[in-house]
Design a protein around this motif. Structure first.
Motif, PDB file in Angstrom:
ATOM      1  N   CYS A 105      30.356  52.314  42.360  1.00 58.48           N
ATOM      2  CA  CYS A 105      31.223  51.406  41.928  1.00 58.48           C
ATOM      3  C   CYS A 105      30.387  51.190  43.260  1.00 58.48           C
ATOM      4  O   CYS A 105      30.373  51.359  44.062  1.00 58.48           O
ATOM      5  CB  CYS A 105      32.484  51.759  41.984  1.00 58.48           C
ATOM      6  SG  CYS A 105      33.292  52.221  40.912  1.00 58.48           S
ATOM      7  N   GLY A 106      29.925  49.530  43.484  1.00 54.68           N
ATOM      8  CA  GLY A 106      29.759  48.232  43.888  1.00 54.68           C
ATOM      9  C   GLY A 106      28.690  47.974  43.264  1.00 54.68           C
ATOM     10  O   GLY A 106      27.786  48.027  41.952  1.00 54.68           O
ATOM     11  N   GLU A 163      27.608  44.970  40.512  1.00 49.33           N
ATOM     12  CA  GLU A 163      27.698  44.681  39.480  1.00 49.33           C
ATOM     13  C   GLU A 163      29.241  45.693  39.243  1.00 49.33           C
ATOM     14  O   GLU A 163      30.123  44.822  38.092  1.00 49.33           O
ATOM     15  CB  GLU A 163      26.803  44.776  38.752  1.00 49.33           C
ATOM     16  CG  GLU A 163      25.845  43.437  38.440  1.00 49.33           C
ATOM     17  CD  GLU A 163      24.576  43.693  37.898  1.00 49.33           C
ATOM     18  OE1 GLU A 163      24.736  44.430  36.405  1.00 49.33           O
ATOM     19  OE2 GLU A 163      24.028  43.157  38.257  1.00 49.33           O
ATOM     20  N   THR A 212      32.430  47.164  39.186  1.00 47.09           N
ATOM     21  CA  THR A 212      33.518  47.312  40.411  1.00 47.09           C
ATOM     22  C   THR A 212      34.589  48.038  40.013  1.00 47.09           C
ATOM     23  O   THR A 212      34.427  48.877  38.527  1.00 47.09           O
ATOM     24  CB  THR A 212      34.379  45.862  40.663  1.00 47.09           C
ATOM     25  OG1 THR A 212      34.863  45.782  38.709  1.00 47.09           O
ATOM     26  CG2 THR A 212      33.037  44.199  40.513  1.00 47.09           C
ATOM     27  N   LYS A 254      37.661  47.896  40.052  1.00 46.39           N
ATOM     28  CA  LYS A 254      38.487  47.156  39.342  1.00 46.39           C
ATOM     29  C   LYS A 254      38.442  46.959  37.372  1.00 46.39           C
ATOM     30  O   LYS A 254      38.705  47.854  36.800  1.00 46.39           O
ATOM     31  CB  LYS A 254      39.174  45.937  39.787  1.00 46.39           C
ATOM     32  CG  LYS A 254      40.253  45.223  38.488  1.00 46.39           C
ATOM     33  CD  LYS A 254      40.197  43.426  39.102  1.00 46.39           C
ATOM     34  CE  LYS A 254      41.709  43.258  38.387  1.00 46.39           C
ATOM     35  NZ  LYS A 254      42.203  41.730  38.813  1.00 46.39           N
ATOM     36  N   TRP A 312      35.782  48.793  36.006  1.00 46.13           N
ATOM     37  CA  TRP A 312      35.067  50.300  35.024  1.00 46.13           C
ATOM     38  C   TRP A 312      36.295  50.863  34.845  1.00 46.13           C
ATOM     39  O   TRP A 312      36.071  51.377  33.992  1.00 46.13           O
ATOM     40  CB  TRP A 312      34.305  51.107  36.947  1.00 46.13           C
ATOM     41  CG  TRP A 312      34.021  52.585  35.575  1.00 46.13           C
ATOM     42  CD1 TRP A 312      33.134  52.380  36.053  1.00 46.13           C
ATOM     43  CD2 TRP A 312      35.542  53.861  35.838  1.00 46.13           C
ATOM     44  NE1 TRP A 312      33.221  54.550  35.076  1.00 46.13           N
ATOM     45  CE2 TRP A 312      34.399  54.380  35.655  1.00 46.13           C
ATOM     46  CE3 TRP A 312      36.569  53.716  36.693  1.00 46.13           C
ATOM     47  CZ2 TRP A 312      34.268  56.037  35.351  1.00 46.13           C
ATOM     48  CZ3 TRP A 312      36.888  55.266  36.558  1.00 46.13           C
ATOM     49  CH2 TRP A 312      36.146  56.632  35.818  1.00 46.13           C
TER      50      TRP A 312
END
Length: 293
Positions: free
Chosen positions: A16-17, A19, A21, A23, A25
């Motif tokens: 995560c990070g 594109e 996110t 939330k 994912w």
């Protein structure tokens, strides 16, 4: 660490990070009813899944593994979703300690939801699981009833009930009463229909049949009919909606099925066999007719 785990227990890996996110994912994979593994702090995983938690009967397994690979913590759906088993499997891969906190596991007691999952049974009233588990945790005896013989002796704290009404949990295809009902998907639904019958009409008929007979829809695992119905789109859509495979038989095959069935001169005139639905169900299941048309 995530890649190591995914190689041993196949699945996709996302970091995560940017594109991707946390939330977004979580929302995507929670909705797909997959097992979700968070590599990071338990608190991050808790906050991520909190908006999507609905029921122990439908929530996916959620496990958090710290980034040092020291602990594997099942957070959600430990039994029905398999999070406890997943945490143990993850722990074996990276040498972690599985942190199991479900009360029946901690106390070494029978877990009815875990047993039902192992037997492939549907749990109709998941809110009643706590009644059974709570009684066992309090040192009380719980009683089961089954429509079929059960191999082996019952675990500690569990006894067979003399009647379905006296049971705390029951194995049956036709549930009634206040017990927790476990339904094995072993039934075959025989279907006969006129040409052009829609999926909606079949759904209505099935619902009415279940309501009048007491059959749980969860008891059905497959459908069967005559080969004249192979090209009926409504029948195909109806079975697809339920996830049932359907088997078709010729009139000769259905006529050869032994047993007593409800005859119909009209059906015989159209199909060449006096009954389609009951004979098809008996043929496909290899068992006795449970419920007539």
């Amino acid at each position: 660490l995530a890649r190591r785990l995914a190689e041993a227990l196949p699945g996709s890996v996302s970091r995560c990070g940017g594109e991707v996110t946390l939330k977004g994912w979580t929302a995507e994979h929670f909705a797909q009813n997959e097992a979700l593994i968070f590599v990071g702090a338990v608190g991050i995983a808790v906050r991520a899944v909190a908006p999507y938690c609905k029921s122990k009967a439908s929530d996916p397994a959620v496990v958090a593994v710290d980034e040092g690979g020291r602990f594997a913590v099942p957070l959600l759906s430990g039994h029905l979703g398999g999070a406890n088993a997943l945490a143990r499997a993850l722990a074996e891969v990276c040498g972690a300690v599985p942190v199991i906190t479900t009360a029946t596991d901690v106390n070494g007691l029978f877990a009815v939801d875990l047993w039902a999952k192992a037997q492939g049974c549907a749990l109709l009233e998941p809110e009643r699981i706590k009644r059974v588990s709570g009684a066992l945790l309090a040192g009380q005896t719980v009683r089961y009833w089954s429509a079929w013989p059960v191999a082996g002796g019952p675990p500690a704290g569990v006894e067979r009930a003399g009647t379905p009404e006296a049971a705390d949990f029951a194995l049956t295809l036709t549930p009634e009463g206040g017990a927790l009902h476990l339904v094995p998907p072993i039934g075959v639904l025989g279907v006969g229909c006129r040409r052009g019958t829609t999926a909606e009409r079949l759904e209505e008929a099935f619902s009415a049949f279940c309501a009048s007979s007491g059959l749980s829809p969860a008891a059905v695992s497959a459908a069967a009919s005559i080969d004249l119905k192979k090209e009926e789109p409504g029948l195909a859509q109806f079975c697809e909606a339920h996830g049932w495979p359907i088997t078709f038989y010729s009139a000769d095959q259905l006529r050869a099925v032994p047993g007593q069935f409800t005859p119909s001169a009209f059906v015989a005139g159209v199909t060449g066999v006096d009954n389609v639905c009951e004979r098809a169900a008996a043929k496909a299941s290899g068992g006795a007719l449970l419920l007539p048309k």
